[in-house]
Design a protein around this motif. Structure first.
Motif, PDB file in Angstrom:
ATOM      1  N   ASP A  80      -5.172  -7.299  -7.965  1.00 41.02           N
ATOM      2  CA  ASP A  80      -5.321  -6.207  -7.000  1.00 41.02           C
ATOM      3  C   ASP A  80      -3.983  -5.831  -6.379  1.00 41.02           C
ATOM      4  O   ASP A  80      -3.781  -4.686  -5.973  1.00 41.02           O
ATOM      5  CB  ASP A  80      -6.293  -6.620  -5.883  1.00 41.02           C
ATOM      6  CG  ASP A  80      -7.713  -6.788  -6.414  1.00 41.02           C
ATOM      7  OD1 ASP A  80      -7.996  -6.173  -7.471  1.00 41.02           O
ATOM      8  OD2 ASP A  80      -8.495  -7.517  -5.795  1.00 41.02           O
ATOM      9  N   LEU A  81      -3.053  -6.804  -6.315  1.00 38.36           N
ATOM     10  CA  LEU A  81      -1.768  -6.555  -5.689  1.00 38.36           C
ATOM     11  C   LEU A  81      -0.732  -6.041  -6.676  1.00 38.36           C
ATOM     12  O   LEU A  81       0.223  -5.368  -6.291  1.00 38.36           O
ATOM     13  CB  LEU A  81      -1.262  -7.848  -5.033  1.00 38.36           C
ATOM     14  CG  LEU A  81      -0.047  -7.743  -4.097  1.00 38.36           C
ATOM     15  CD1 LEU A  81      -0.343  -6.769  -2.973  1.00 38.36           C
ATOM     16  CD2 LEU A  81       0.328  -9.108  -3.572  1.00 38.36           C
TER      17      LEU A  81
ATOM     18  N   ASN B  77       0.171  -2.269  -6.682  1.00 38.26           N
ATOM     19  CA  ASN B  77       0.857  -1.921  -5.442  1.00 38.26           C
ATOM     20  C   ASN B  77       2.309  -2.368  -5.475  1.00 38.26           C
ATOM     21  O   ASN B  77       3.207  -1.657  -5.017  1.00 38.26           O
ATOM     22  CB  ASN B  77       0.148  -2.565  -4.253  1.00 38.26           C
ATOM     23  CG  ASN B  77      -1.230  -1.973  -4.021  1.00 38.26           C
ATOM     24  OD1 ASN B  77      -1.458  -0.825  -4.367  1.00 38.26           O
ATOM     25  ND2 ASN B  77      -2.131  -2.769  -3.471  1.00 38.26           N
TER      26      ASN B  77
ATOM     27  N   GLU C 107       4.122  -2.747  -8.129  1.00 40.83           N
ATOM     28  CA  GLU C 107       4.834  -1.884  -9.067  1.00 40.83           C
ATOM     29  C   GLU C 107       5.191  -0.560  -8.412  1.00 40.83           C
ATOM     30  O   GLU C 107       6.306  -0.049  -8.567  1.00 40.83           O
ATOM     31  CB  GLU C 107       3.980  -1.634 -10.309  1.00 40.83           C
ATOM     32  CG  GLU C 107       4.695  -0.796 -11.359  1.00 40.83           C
ATOM     33  CD  GLU C 107       3.854  -0.622 -12.608  1.00 40.83           C
ATOM     34  OE1 GLU C 107       4.330   0.053 -13.534  1.00 40.83           O
ATOM     35  OE2 GLU C 107       2.729  -1.153 -12.653  1.00 40.83           O
ATOM     36  N   ALA C 108       4.247  -0.007  -7.656  1.00 41.74           N
ATOM     37  CA  ALA C 108       4.513   1.254  -6.960  1.00 41.74           C
ATOM     38  C   ALA C 108       5.613   1.079  -5.917  1.00 41.74           C
ATOM     39  O   ALA C 108       6.488   1.932  -5.760  1.00 41.74           O
ATOM     40  CB  ALA C 108       3.236   1.763  -6.303  1.00 41.74           C
ATOM     41  N   ILE C 109       5.556  -0.054  -5.213  1.00 36.78           N
ATOM     42  CA  ILE C 109       6.584  -0.312  -4.195  1.00 36.78           C
ATOM     43  C   ILE C 109       7.949  -0.462  -4.847  1.00 36.78           C
ATOM     44  O   ILE C 109       8.964   0.056  -4.353  1.00 36.78           O
ATOM     45  CB  ILE C 109       6.215  -1.569  -3.377  1.00 36.78           C
ATOM     46  CG1 ILE C 109       4.971  -1.300  -2.521  1.00 36.78           C
ATOM     47  CG2 ILE C 109       7.378  -2.006  -2.495  1.00 36.78           C
ATOM     48  CD1 ILE C 109       4.425  -2.532  -1.827  1.00 36.78           C
TER      49      ILE C 109
ATOM     50  N   SER D 282       9.188   2.876  -5.912  1.00 34.18           N
ATOM     51  CA  SER D 282       9.574   3.668  -4.741  1.00 34.18           C
ATOM     52  C   SER D 282      10.942   3.229  -4.229  1.00 34.18           C
ATOM     53  O   SER D 282      11.775   4.060  -3.859  1.00 34.18           O
ATOM     54  CB  SER D 282       8.514   3.518  -3.647  1.00 34.18           C
ATOM     55  OG  SER D 282       8.886   4.239  -2.495  1.00 34.18           O
TER      56      SER D 282
END
Length: 578
Positions: free
Chosen positions: A35-36, A39, A41-43, A46
């Motif tokens: 689940d993490l 997130n 990867e997106a962080i 970014s």
């Protein structure tokens, strides 16, 4: 002995687990925490995007190794980033190094990359930021909107042109994801825009081989009332033929054939247009004498205003055989077409001949609203340096706004007068000096006034006072009178259409200008007095201009930006005689 885990940030890319041998296994957190994982990867992406963006924004971290010159301005780039993101730049940097600069950077010209179209400075910065960060920033308002206060900016020409530039960049530099994005954006414009504003979309779609966008644009143009002359002049032949075929098939079953054009009639009109393309007014006259076609039937003024040299337009206008307020089949007057062309000299020529600035199109637009809808805030508010030309977009708007507000004038002011001898010489000297000052202070406005007055390009070029031994006194006087009339016409045109510029010139001419032009002559006391008087005069002129500017702003008009300052070089004791 227990293995201690080093403190970590609140978000870690690894987790620790104890194995049977007592060692600690560091596993990717994403595999144990599904689940993490997304997130994180997106962080990470970014953060990477933000770090790369700093390369563009932080001048203290300039690690660039190349410059790309766009509209005369260098844009720093990092070849490794461009090559990794764009196949175009990968191939470019692999096969050629580019010209070397003194500081060791390679230099490339944007114009060398473009086989067609244009990519402006602001559009390239938006594109470049996407290449670095993967994020598409909003379009800058100063280049993607118009200065029409009632426009929603959802399909005005600046908005379309900016999207077209970004499409060119995305296609040429081989960024397919951006091509798809801007294709959707341009498709949204097609149904909203005026048909003439669809043409740049059609052309970029054609060059970028976007079949869906090409089809949509062709259908939009075919359904419109755009005339065949405009289609032939502004659209590539292979596309114009498709539009004509689509129109023909749509009209094939129409019972009323009364609107069909007589082939012979159309052939004669085409001949007149070709004569205009050749800048041959005499041929136009011959064609008119050989048939019953009139210039109005051929919409000759509309055609010349759109496609011909301004001097040729003036010649056709001065034939006196046309109606300056004639509407074409689409409801446009010649002044509407001139506003689309954005050529100040054509606009002034029409206004002098009685064209009505208050006439509206079938869509409810006046010439000034057309001009505003085509003008970017960047161009409208651009400051022009003293001695350099004013932006034509701004000048067109100013001319049309003043015409809308001023009291109508009945006909041209008479230039005829009876002066001879010394009076003629003094008049000539005054006018030559005044026009020369206009060229010095307000070059763009002066050029328009001189073009309309059919004066010499240099205003006071040539010595019209020298004596030709083979010329009789009567001939000489006639030549001087002709020159004075041309200069007077230039001055009167300037006073009518550039009142604030004329006020500045009047202030200079009314004072002791000849004496003040020689600040370095005379005793020290005389020089000091002349310099003081000159500074007072300049200050008075600036105050008069500021007052005039305030009056314009109060009425909703801003004077030309080129008139915002005087020639500072004349202030420092180096004034020269005009």
């Amino acid at each position: 002995m227990a293995h201690s885990v080093e403190p970590s940030s609140s978000l870690s890319f690894t987790s620790s687990s104890r194995l049977s041998n007592g060692s600690v296994s560091h596993n990717v957190c994403a595999s144990h925490c599904p689940d993490l994982g997304p997130n994180l990867e997106a962080i990470s992406l970014s953060k990477l995007s933000s770090n790369l963006e700093q390369l563009l924004d932080d001048s203290d971290c300039d690690y660039s190794d190349a410059d790309i010159i766009v509209e005369g301005t260098p844009v720093v780039v990092h070849r490794c980033i461009l090559a990794s993101r764009s196949k175009f730049f990968h191939e470019l940097f692999k096969r050629e190094k580019g010209p070397q600069e003194k500081e060791g950077k390679l230099k490339y010209l944007m114009s060398d990359f473009l086989p067609y179209g244009k990519v402006g400075y602001e559009a390239f910065l938006i594109f470049l930021r996407y290449v670095y960060t993967g994020k598409l920033k909003p379009s800058p308002m100063e280049v993607s909107t118009c200065v029409d206060n009632v426009c929603a900016h959802d399909a005005c020409r600046p908005a379309i042109n900016f999207a077209v530039e970004l499409m060119y960049a995305s296609s040429i530099f081989q960024m397919p994801d951006l091509v798809l994005l801007f294709q959707r954006r341009l498709l949204n414009f097609v149904g909203k825009a005026f048909v003439e504003d669809v043409i740049p979309i059609l052309i970029v779609a054609f060059h970028c081989q976007l079949s869906q966008l090409v089809t949509e644009c062709i259908e939009r143009v075919a359904r419109s009332d755009l005339d065949y002359v405009s289609i032939d002049k502004e659209i590539p032949p292979e596309l114009s033929e498709k539009i004509k075929l689509l129109r023909h098939s749509a009209q094939h079953d129409v019972e009323d054939n009364a609107s069909l054009v007589d082939p012979l009639h159309q052939k004669r009109i085409t001949r007149i247009h070709k004569a205009l393309d050749s800048d041959d007014v005499e041929l136009v006259k011959l064609l008119l004498s050989e048939s019953d076609i009139t210039l109005d039937e051929a919409n000759a003024l509309h055609y010349a205003a759109a496609y011909c040299d301004p001097k040729l337009f003036s010649e056709v206008l001065n034939l006196g055989l046309t109606n300056v307020n004639l509407r074409n089949s689409r409801g446009y007057t010649v002044l509407h077409i001139a506003a689309m062309r954005k050529e100040p000299s054509i606009i002034v020529s029409l206004l002098k001949k009685g064209a009505l600035a208050s006439e509206l199109t079938l869509h409810g637009q006046s010439a000034v609203s057309i001009s505003r809808r085509l003008t970017r805030p960047k161009d409208y508010h651009a400051k022009t340096e003293q001695g350099k030309e004013t932006n034509k977009d701004r000048m067109c708007i100013d001319l049309l706004e003043r015409e809308m507000l001023r009291n109508p004038m009945s006909g041209d002011a008479s230039m005829s007068f009876q002066i001879t001898g010394d009076d003629l010489q003094r008049k000539l000297q005054y006018l030559e000096n005044r026009v020369a000052l206009a060229i010095l202070f307000f070059p763009a406005e002066a050029k328009v006034a001189m073009d309309i007055a059919e004066a010499e390009t240099k205003g006071s070029g040539g010595n019209f006072r020298e004596v030709d031994l083979n010329e009789t006194p009567i001939m000489q006087n006639k030549r001087l009178v002709s020159k004075v009339e041309a200069l007077m016409k230039t001055v009167e045109t300037g006073r009518r259409y550039f009142p604030h510029c004329s006020e500045v010139l009047d202030k200079f001419m009314e004072d002791e200008l000849p004496d003040l032009c020689y600040l370095e002559k005379g005793s020290q006391e005389e020089q000091r007095m002349k310099t003081t008087r000159y500074m007072e005069l300049k200050d008075n002129v600036q105050k008069a201009f500021n007052k005039d500017k305030a009056n314009f702003c109060h009425s909703g008009i801003s004077p030309s930006s080129s008139s915002s300052s005087l020639n500072n070089n004349l202030v420092h004791g180096k004034a020269r005689k005009v």
